[in-house]
Design a protein around this motif. Sequence first.
Motif, PDB file in Angstrom:
ATOM      1  N   PHE A  85       0.809  -1.224   0.000  1.00  0.00           N
ATOM      2  CA  PHE A  85       0.000   0.000   0.000  1.00  0.00           C
ATOM      3  C   PHE A  85       0.844   1.277   0.000  1.00  0.00           C
ATOM      4  CE2 PHE A  85      -2.122   3.488   2.120  1.00  0.00           C
ATOM      5  CZ  PHE A  85      -3.196   3.662   1.286  1.00  0.00           C
ATOM      6  N   PRO A  86       1.830   1.419   0.901  1.00  0.00           N
ATOM      7  CA  PRO A  86       2.611   2.671   0.885  1.00  0.00           C
ATOM      8  C   PRO A  86       3.286   2.911  -0.465  1.00  0.00           C
ATOM      9  CG  PRO A  86       3.078   1.419   2.861  1.00  0.00           C
ATOM     10  CD  PRO A  86       2.272   0.525   1.972  1.00  0.00           C
ATOM     11  N   PHE A  87       3.765   1.840  -1.084  1.00  0.00           N
ATOM     12  CA  PHE A  87       4.459   1.959  -2.369  1.00  0.00           C
ATOM     13  C   PHE A  87       3.503   2.425  -3.467  1.00  0.00           C
ATOM     14  CE2 PHE A  87       5.994  -0.265  -6.283  1.00  0.00           C
ATOM     15  CZ  PHE A  87       7.077   0.564  -6.508  1.00  0.00           C
ATOM     16  N   THR A  95       2.277   5.916  -2.915  1.00  0.00           N
ATOM     17  CA  THR A  95       3.303   6.895  -3.285  1.00  0.00           C
ATOM     18  C   THR A  95       3.366   7.072  -4.796  1.00  0.00           C
ATOM     19  OG1 THR A  95       4.558   6.173  -1.365  1.00  0.00           O
ATOM     20  CG2 THR A  95       5.712   7.524  -2.978  1.00  0.00           C
ATOM     21  N   PHE A 123      10.936  11.277  -4.613  1.00  0.00           N
ATOM     22  CA  PHE A 123      10.139  10.060  -4.486  1.00  0.00           C
ATOM     23  C   PHE A 123      10.370   9.407  -3.125  1.00  0.00           C
ATOM     24  CE2 PHE A 123       8.938   5.643  -5.232  1.00  0.00           C
ATOM     25  CZ  PHE A 123       7.742   5.806  -5.901  1.00  0.00           C
ATOM     26  N   LEU A 167       8.606  11.439  -0.416  1.00  0.00           N
ATOM     27  CA  LEU A 167       7.153  11.209  -0.437  1.00  0.00           C
ATOM     28  C   LEU A 167       6.820   9.818   0.106  1.00  0.00           C
ATOM     29  CD1 LEU A 167       4.447  12.479  -1.236  1.00  0.00           C
ATOM     30  CD2 LEU A 167       4.636  11.304  -3.421  1.00  0.00           C
ATOM     31  N   PHE A 168       7.649   8.835  -0.300  1.00  0.00           N
ATOM     32  CA  PHE A 168       7.407   7.462   0.166  1.00  0.00           C
ATOM     33  C   PHE A 168       7.476   7.387   1.692  1.00  0.00           C
ATOM     34  CE2 PHE A 168       8.947   3.184   1.288  1.00  0.00           C
ATOM     35  CZ  PHE A 168       7.883   2.443   0.790  1.00  0.00           C
ATOM     36  N   LEU A 172       4.454   9.208   3.291  1.00  0.00           N
ATOM     37  CA  LEU A 172       3.175   8.488   3.154  1.00  0.00           C
ATOM     38  C   LEU A 172       3.189   7.182   3.947  1.00  0.00           C
ATOM     39  CD1 LEU A 172       2.027   8.941  -0.538  1.00  0.00           C
ATOM     40  CD2 LEU A 172       1.666  10.378   1.442  1.00  0.00           C
ATOM     41  N   TRP A 173       4.366   6.555   4.000  1.00  0.00           N
ATOM     42  CA  TRP A 173       4.490   5.259   4.679  1.00  0.00           C
ATOM     43  C   TRP A 173       4.403   5.423   6.191  1.00  0.00           C
ATOM     44  CZ3 TRP A 173       9.809   2.654   5.578  1.00  0.00           C
ATOM     45  CH2 TRP A 173       9.633   1.370   6.115  1.00  0.00           C
TER      46      TRP A 173
END
Lengths: 253, 178
Positions: free
Chosen positions: A88-90, A93, B38, B41-42, B45-46
């Motif tokens: 999901f996180p991947f 993103t 990237f 952001l990863f 969001l993670w």
Amino acid sequence: MAMNPMEQFEVKPILEHPLFQIAGHDIFFTNQALLMCVAVAAAALFLTFSVTRGRLVPTRLQSMAEVSYEFVANMIKSTAGDDGMVFFPFVFTIFTFVLFCNFFGMIPGAFTPTSQIIVTLALAAVVMLTVVVTGFIVHGLGFFKLFVPKAPFLLLILLVPIEIISFLTRLVSLSVRLFANMLAGHTMLAVFASFVIALGAAGGILSLLSITPMFMIVFIGALEMLVAFLQAYVFAILTCIYLNEALHLHEHH
Amino acid sequence: MQTAPATTTGTVAQQSNAFPPFDTATFPTQLFWLAITFAVLFVVLWRVAGPRIGGVIGERKAQIADELEAAEKHRKSAEAAEAAHQSALAAARARAKKAADENRRQVTAEIENAKAATEAAAQDAAAKAEARIAAMRQEAAQHVTIAAQDVAAAIVARLIGDTISPQEAEAAVKASGT
């Protein structure tokens, strides 16, 4: 005519001197770097600070963040199943990055990071690398069964190379699809914009006609908004589908 | 990547390649910034945004489920209260009906009693009256007989100058009887 519709895709340094060097290559702070930083900062701030605990009825911004979260979660669950949620996180993103880069590129005068083949190729490479690594971790050498569909042996001689080629071309199709869509749309907008200026400068009845390409810009602009979302969606859902194959090979669920 | 100031025409700027996206000189810079942005952001969001949004959605779902459950409980208790109310109402109604029936029976019985008593009294009175009438009739008949004897004796005395005894007169009256 001095205008070149390709000029908007030039990666230009904002700071004249390179920041530093990596392996002999100069690293500049460019218009593209600025747009990517702005898009990522906007996405990160929006998805973090629009959401507050304890709101039974979310605000508009919060419900947008929640909708995008659930949109991606449902996308993964419907294509890769519940065990796909580890990614999901991947996938979130990837979707957010492409979506925000596409939409920030729609601001007139802004650079579109996703209109660069190297950017989309790198994103596709990250996806395919994740797929391959996941496949080998989950199935070991059994991952090669992905290239062997259920078919009579004689057909396999034909099918296995096709499967391998189709797997390898995913890298190209995934990256070129996004790149070409963004490039074509923005080129078209620039071409019609140059028509407006050219007709306007021509004088007489032609000046009045310049309203026609102006309407085209509005129409294509709206279409490009749709494409900007759609390509982010397509990129994310293809990522899910490829990850599903890595997790479950050819099983259906 | 040209370090010269950007030109407006674009034709001069494109020294290395005619098609900007295929200008390999810009690739290292592009890849560097892509990797940085990237990755940032990863991580955000993670570690931050994803758990935050997921938590909020989960909390809301739990809250809604709890409140639905509470509402269901309230509905059930309201239904139970309604049922209790209905049964109490039915019991009260049954009791009222029973009391009314009892009352009616009592009143009817009283009326019957009173009627019977009155009738008995009336019959009694009628019987007494009849008896009196019979007695009076007998007495009257007796008086008539006596009068006839007297008359007979008087007639006999007038006609033949003889007195007759009351017994003879009585026999004669009887013989001529009605």
